[in-house]
Design a protein around this motif. Structure first.
Motif, short mmCIF file in Angstrom:
data_model
loop_
_atom_site.label_atom_id
_atom_site.label_comp_id
_atom_site.label_asym_id
_atom_site.label_seq_id
_atom_site.Cartn_x
_atom_site.Cartn_y
_atom_site.Cartn_z
N ILE A 150 0.50 -1.30 -0.09
CA ILE A 150 -0.15 -0.07 0.15
C ILE A 150 0.44 0.94 0.25
N ALA A 151 1.89 1.32 1.17
CA ALA A 151 2.81 2.57 1.22
C ALA A 151 3.46 3.12 -0.89
N GLU A 152 3.71 1.11 -1.45
CA GLU A 152 4.45 1.89 -3.28
C GLU A 152 3.13 2.38 -3.47
N ASP A 153 2.10 1.32 -3.12
CA ASP A 153 0.43 2.42 -4.29
C ASP A 153 0.29 3.93 -4.28
N ARG A 154 0.53 4.25 -2.90
CA ARG A 154 0.72 5.50 -2.69
C ARG A 154 1.27 6.06 -3.28
N ALA A 155 2.68 5.90 -3.10
CA ALA A 155 3.68 6.89 -4.30
C ALA A 155 3.48 6.90 -5.81
N GLN A 156 2.12 6.14 -5.95
CA GLN A 156 1.93 5.56 -8.12
C GLN A 156 0.97 6.17 -7.76
N PRO A 157 1.27 7.62 -9.36
CA PRO A 157 -0.12 8.34 -9.81
C PRO A 157 -1.18 7.86 -10.11
N PHE A 158 -1.14 6.35 -10.14
CA PHE A 158 -3.13 5.55 -10.19
C PHE A 158 -3.36 5.70 -8.74
N GLY B 130 0.43 0.03 5.89
CA GLY B 130 0.49 1.36 4.47
C GLY B 130 -0.01 2.44 4.59
N TYR B 131 -0.80 2.71 5.40
CA TYR B 131 -1.58 4.39 5.35
C TYR B 131 -0.81 5.16 5.92
N THR B 132 0.02 5.11 6.49
CA THR B 132 0.93 5.73 7.46
C THR B 132 2.11 6.64 7.35
N LEU B 133 2.54 5.81 6.68
CA LEU B 133 4.47 5.82 6.92
C LEU B 133 4.68 5.47 5.03
N PRO B 134 5.74 6.72 4.53
CA PRO B 134 6.16 6.05 3.24
C PRO B 134 6.68 4.46 2.81
N SER B 135 6.16 4.83 1.28
CA SER B 135 7.17 3.25 1.19
C SER B 135 8.12 2.39 2.21
N LYS B 136 9.98 3.44 2.15
CA LYS B 136 10.98 2.93 2.71
C LYS B 136 11.00 2.76 3.93
N ALA B 137 10.19 3.41 4.78
CA ALA B 137 9.89 3.20 6.26
C ALA B 137 8.91 2.02 6.56
N ALA B 138 7.82 1.72 5.31
CA ALA B 138 6.69 1.02 5.49
C ALA B 138 7.56 -0.13 5.75
N LEU B 139 8.36 0.03 5.18
CA LEU B 139 9.28 -1.97 4.60
C LEU B 139 10.00 -2.25 5.47
N ALA B 140 10.12 -0.80 6.67
CA ALA B 140 11.84 -1.02 7.85
C ALA B 140 10.67 -1.14 8.36
N VAL B 141 9.52 -1.14 9.01
CA VAL B 141 8.52 -1.04 9.99
C VAL B 141 8.21 -2.42 9.82
N ALA B 142 7.16 -3.07 8.98
CA ALA B 142 7.13 -4.41 8.22
C ALA B 142 8.07 -5.28 9.44
N GLN B 143 9.62 -4.98 9.12
CA GLN B 143 10.29 -5.75 9.22
C GLN B 143 11.23 -6.54 10.28
N VAL B 144 10.78 -4.83 10.82
CA VAL B 144 11.15 -4.68 12.50
C VAL B 144 9.73 -5.08 13.40
N VAL B 145 8.43 -5.21 13.08
CA VAL B 145 7.53 -5.92 13.44
C VAL B 145 7.40 -7.52 13.83
N PHE B 146 8.07 -8.05 12.28
CA PHE B 146 7.57 -9.09 11.88
C PHE B 146 8.23 -9.94 12.72
N PHE B 147 9.31 -10.04 13.10
CA PHE B 147 10.27 -10.74 13.70
C PHE B 147 10.21 -10.90 15.08
N PRO B 148 10.19 -9.78 15.78
CA PRO B 148 9.67 -9.97 17.49
C PRO B 148 7.81 -10.41 17.74
N PHE B 149 7.22 -10.13 16.78
CA PHE B 149 6.13 -10.06 17.08
C PHE B 149 6.31 -11.90 17.09
#
Length: 245
Positions: A72-80, A152-171
């Protein structure tokens, strides 16, 4: 409904046009089964069954966090994306199509896990419990889908990927997905009921093997669903207010 299916079809085509995205979501959980579950619990019917359910939960969380969060974060950066919000049908068809695409991707990631469990381990369950597990899979995906939407709706694409990775393994580790029921380290057992992964995996354990769920884990799972839903709605409205008003 036809618009929803149309959006789902084209979004799924977008995903499969980058084959590594689909291959990764299917291969990583299956490799986890092969390298960790098969040698350690493959010969134990009960242990293998629980471990398979844990891997399924692991795959659901991974797919939802990255499919929705980074996607979603990546799509938000696209014009479509802003263009679709100006259409008379509104954002719902594309949004619902995204959810269907994520669910289909999640189901695809289950195929190699079940195949490995059926052929290389002694995991066992009954057909009714297998159907129950399939329905539970949809419920289990809810908190992680909402979490991915919030990211996806609160962060830009690079930050969203990093946060998803940070959340994933501890959870995953903190929720006890890396160990059998009751066999995690003491600090994990203390923390696990407060994480959505624990409530989710206990639902899967209960579906496939009749595991008695912890009321605290179920209550906290409900709290996580409400909290992540509120955050996802807030993030969507914030994004819409900043970009379209």
């Amino acid at each position: 409904m036809s618009l929803v299916l149309t959006h789902a079809r084209y979004q799924f085509l977008e995903v499969v046009r980058v084959p590594i995205a689909v291959i990764g979501s299917m291969l990583f959980p299956a490799l986890s089964m092969i390298f960790f579950v098969v040698p350690n619990a493959g010969g134990d019917p009960v242990g293998a069954t629980y471990a398979t359910a844990s891997t399924v939960t692991f795959a659901v969380m991974m797919t939802c966090l990255f499919q929705y969060g980074a996607g979603i974060a990546e799509d938000r950066a696209q014009p479509f994306e802003p263009y679709t919000r100006t259409l008379p049908a509104g954002p719902f068809p594309r949004f619902a199509g995204r959810l269907l695409t994520g669910l289909l991707t999640t189901l695809l990631s289950m195929v190699p896990i079940v195949a490995v469990a059926a052929t290389l381990t002694e995991a066992t369950t009954t057909p009714p419990r297998l159907l129950l597990a399939a329905g539970t899979l949809v419920v289990v995906s809810v908190p992680f889908t909402l979490m991915g939407l919030a990211i996806g709706y609160t962060l830009p694409s690079k930050a969203a990927l990093a946060v998803a990775q940070v959340v994933f393994f501890p959870f995953a580790f903190g929720g006890g997905l890396m160990s059998a029921p009751g066999q995690a380290p003491g600090f994990v057992e203390a923390v696990a009921p407060f994480l959505p992964t624990r409530g989710s995996v206990e639902l899967m354990w209960a579906a496939v093997a009749g595991y008695p769920v912890d009321p605290l884990a179920m209550a906290m799972l409900a709290v996580w669903i409400v909290a992540t839903a509120a955050l996802a709605v807030w993030g969507y409205r914030r994004d819409e207010g900043r970009r379209y008003t």
